[in-house]
Design a protein around this motif. Structure first.
Motif, PDB file in Angstrom:
ATOM      1  N   ARG A 117       0.827  -1.210   0.000  1.00  0.00           N
ATOM      2  CA  ARG A 117       0.000   0.000   0.000  1.00  0.00           C
ATOM      3  C   ARG A 117       0.860   1.259   0.000  1.00  0.00           C
ATOM      4  N   LYS A 118       1.892   1.268   0.821  1.00  0.00           N
ATOM      5  CA  LYS A 118       2.717   2.478   0.933  1.00  0.00           C
ATOM      6  C   LYS A 118       3.572   2.697  -0.316  1.00  0.00           C
ATOM      7  N   ILE A 119       4.045   1.604  -0.925  1.00  0.00           N
ATOM      8  CA  ILE A 119       4.787   1.736  -2.183  1.00  0.00           C
ATOM      9  C   ILE A 119       3.886   2.325  -3.260  1.00  0.00           C
ATOM     10  N   ILE A 120       2.680   1.800  -3.361  1.00  0.00           N
ATOM     11  CA  ILE A 120       1.734   2.286  -4.375  1.00  0.00           C
ATOM     12  C   ILE A 120       1.375   3.740  -4.111  1.00  0.00           C
ATOM     13  N   GLY A 121       1.096   4.079  -2.835  1.00  0.00           N
ATOM     14  CA  GLY A 121       0.752   5.461  -2.503  1.00  0.00           C
ATOM     15  C   GLY A 121       1.874   6.432  -2.799  1.00  0.00           C
ATOM     16  N   ALA A 122       3.091   6.045  -2.408  1.00  0.00           N
ATOM     17  CA  ALA A 122       4.244   6.924  -2.633  1.00  0.00           C
ATOM     18  C   ALA A 122       4.513   7.107  -4.123  1.00  0.00           C
ATOM     19  N   GLU A 123       4.378   6.027  -4.884  1.00  0.00           N
ATOM     20  CA  GLU A 123       4.649   6.134  -6.321  1.00  0.00           C
ATOM     21  C   GLU A 123       3.576   6.949  -7.033  1.00  0.00           C
ATOM     22  N   PHE A 124       2.333   6.863  -6.533  1.00  0.00           N
ATOM     23  CA  PHE A 124       1.296   7.740  -7.068  1.00  0.00           C
ATOM     24  C   PHE A 124       1.736   9.197  -6.955  1.00  0.00           C
ATOM     25  N   ILE A 125       2.224   9.565  -5.798  1.00  0.00           N
ATOM     26  CA  ILE A 125       2.654  10.949  -5.589  1.00  0.00           C
ATOM     27  C   ILE A 125       3.824  11.286  -6.501  1.00  0.00           C
ATOM     28  N   ASN A 126       4.748  10.341  -6.698  1.00  0.00           N
ATOM     29  CA  ASN A 126       5.866  10.583  -7.605  1.00  0.00           C
ATOM     30  C   ASN A 126       5.381  10.822  -9.034  1.00  0.00           C
ATOM     31  N   VAL A 127       4.388  10.040  -9.453  1.00  0.00           N
ATOM     32  CA  VAL A 127       3.832  10.217 -10.804  1.00  0.00           C
ATOM     33  C   VAL A 127       3.178  11.588 -10.925  1.00  0.00           C
ATOM     34  N   PHE A 128       2.400  11.966  -9.912  1.00  0.00           N
ATOM     35  CA  PHE A 128       1.763  13.283  -9.934  1.00  0.00           C
ATOM     36  C   PHE A 128       2.800  14.397  -9.969  1.00  0.00           C
ATOM     37  N   ALA A 129       3.882  14.211  -9.214  1.00  0.00           N
ATOM     38  CA  ALA A 129       4.936  15.224  -9.212  1.00  0.00           C
ATOM     39  C   ALA A 129       5.544  15.364 -10.598  1.00  0.00           C
ATOM     40  N   ASP A 130       5.743  14.236 -11.279  1.00  0.00           N
ATOM     41  CA  ASP A 130       6.274  14.277 -12.643  1.00  0.00           C
ATOM     42  C   ASP A 130       5.338  15.054 -13.570  1.00  0.00           C
ATOM     43  N   GLU A 131       4.023  14.808 -13.428  1.00  0.00           N
ATOM     44  CA  GLU A 131       3.057  15.519 -14.259  1.00  0.00           C
ATOM     45  C   GLU A 131       2.993  16.994 -13.894  1.00  0.00           C
ATOM     46  N   ALA A 132       3.138  17.293 -12.615  1.00  0.00           N
ATOM     47  CA  ALA A 132       3.073  18.688 -12.165  1.00  0.00           C
ATOM     48  C   ALA A 132       4.221  19.512 -12.736  1.00  0.00           C
ATOM     49  N   ARG A 133       5.378  18.881 -12.909  1.00  0.00           N
ATOM     50  CA  ARG A 133       6.540  19.601 -13.452  1.00  0.00           C
ATOM     51  C   ARG A 133       6.294  20.065 -14.886  1.00  0.00           C
ATOM     52  N   LYS A 134       5.349  19.431 -15.551  1.00  0.00           N
ATOM     53  CA  LYS A 134       5.033  19.802 -16.926  1.00  0.00           C
ATOM     54  C   LYS A 134       4.050  20.972 -16.980  1.00  0.00           C
ATOM     55  N   LEU A 135       3.504  21.368 -15.830  1.00  0.00           N
ATOM     56  CA  LEU A 135       2.499  22.416 -15.760  1.00  0.00           C
ATOM     57  C   LEU A 135       3.007  23.578 -14.918  1.00  0.00           C
ATOM     58  N   GLU A 136       2.392  24.719 -15.112  1.00  0.00           N
ATOM     59  CA  GLU A 136       2.743  25.888 -14.306  1.00  0.00           C
ATOM     60  C   GLU A 136       1.616  26.199 -13.326  1.00  0.00           C
ATOM     61  N   GLY A 137       1.999  26.612 -12.127  1.00  0.00           N
ATOM     62  CA  GLY A 137       1.017  27.066 -11.148  1.00  0.00           C
ATOM     63  C   GLY A 137       0.336  25.976 -10.364  1.00  0.00           C
ATOM     64  N   VAL A 138       0.838  24.721 -10.445  1.00  0.00           N
ATOM     65  CA  VAL A 138       0.226  23.633  -9.687  1.00  0.00           C
ATOM     66  C   VAL A 138       0.803  23.597  -8.275  1.00  0.00           C
ATOM     67  N   GLU A 139      -0.045  23.790  -7.302  1.00  0.00           N
ATOM     68  CA  GLU A 139       0.387  23.748  -5.902  1.00  0.00           C
ATOM     69  C   GLU A 139      -0.451  22.796  -5.063  1.00  0.00           C
TER      70      GLU A 139
END
Length: 333
Positions: A117-139
């Protein structure tokens, strides 16, 4: 008042009027919290994240970026259906990410449910962080956290262990760079459905089968292997198909298959055949804090058994779980 504690005086949302009032209150709170920044939403396509998506679209419109991550642990055709519905029919600002190999490589050899569960949860956040880097103003990161997730992740009393952790509660890494937006986190599942209907979401979406954030990862028991995961996916699809045919799809709150990492001896084509068991679970509940077992007609169980053992490679037994909650949780892991 702690933000993760539901006030005893909070009225249960059982009518459209109460849901409308809740929606208006949350729209105001979200606008105040977010301002003109962008929000990433973890959109699984389940009722919780779908209701959050609809609510946030009303609140902030195109500032919302929905991200659907295919972690390789989805049900059969699930990701394809999510993309078609949200992008094709609801015109959502949707980003689709196929991260199957990324997740399964991290989960290889991991058998402990909490670690998974924790691996999946943490990797979800990593994926979102990767997508956020492609956008501006995401907080901000929006999640479909609901109250049972919080309750089951917290220690219920001194000296008692938490029931289990959820990927969206407590499993988030300490260096999370997003602020969280969780508008339905104090609601029970039945209340979320009332809010979804008040938002005008399709009935089929509002009453869609609940699906855990870690997906089939907590139904492929023990260390996940790709062959057993695929067997689970196919067996689960057969179960859902037969429940539809038998008129049980909306009668039963949640039904699914789990496949443990054990094998037993069977016979196939007059030869020894070692295979996994497919375990059926079908429960009814109002708030997910307790659950009763649905009595499935034997004729339906026989059809399911015949199809799974004939059509799914690697499975040679079908079992039915009769344990209510408590003592068993709804999910096995």
């Amino acid at each position: 008042m702690e933000t993760n504690v539901r006030p005893e005086t909070m009225e249960r949302i059982t009518t459209k009027a109460l849901a409308d009032a809740f929606i208006e209150e949350q729209i105001a709170l979200v606008r105040k919290q977010v301002g003109d920044k962008k929000v990433l939403l973890a959109l699984s396509g389940g009722v919780d994240s779908s209701v959050v998506a609809a609510l946030l679209i009303k609140a902030i419109g195109k500032q919302l970026v929905c991200v659907h991550v295919n972690h390789g642990l989805m049900r059969k055709c699930e990701s394809e259906n999510v993309v078609e519905l949200f992008r094709g029919q609801l015109d959502a600002n949707l980003v689709y990410v196929d991260a199957t190999d990324r997740f399964l490589n991290l989960l290889a050899g991991v058998s402990d449910p909490e670690r998974k569960r924790k691996i999946i949860g943490a990797e979800f956040i990593n994926v979102f962080a990767d997508e956020a880097r492609k956008l501006e103003g995401v907080e901000f990161l929006a999640q479909g956290t609901i109250y049972p997730d919080i309750l089951e992740s917290q220690k219920q009393a001194e000296g008692k262990k938490a029931v289990k952790s959820h990927h969206n509660v407590g499993g988030l890494p300490e260096d999370l760079k997003f602020s969280l937006v969780e508008p339905v986190k104090l609601l029970f599942k039945d209340e979320v459905r009332v809010v979804g209907e008040a938002l005008g979401l399709p009935h089929a979406m509002v009453y869609r089968q609940p699906f855990p954030g870690p997906g089939l990862g907590v139904r492929c028991l023990g260390a996940i292997t790709r062959d057993r995961l695929e067997a689970l996916r196919e067996a689960d699809a057969i179960l859902r198909d037969e429940f539809d045919k038998a008129g049980l799809a909306e009668k039963v709150w949640q039904y699914f298959v789990v496949v443990p990492d054990i094998k037993s001896v069977g016979v196939k084509d007059e030869s020894r055949y070692e295979g996994w068991p497919a375990i059926i679970r079908a429960v009814n509940t109002k708030d997910a804090m307790s659950a009763t077992i649905e009595e499935i007609p034997y004729s339906t169980l026989h059809k399911i058994t015949a199809r799974i053992t004939a059509e799914v490679e690697g499975i040679n037994r079908v079992l039915y779980d009769l344990t209510p909650k408590p003592v068993g949780t709804i999910e096995w892991e």
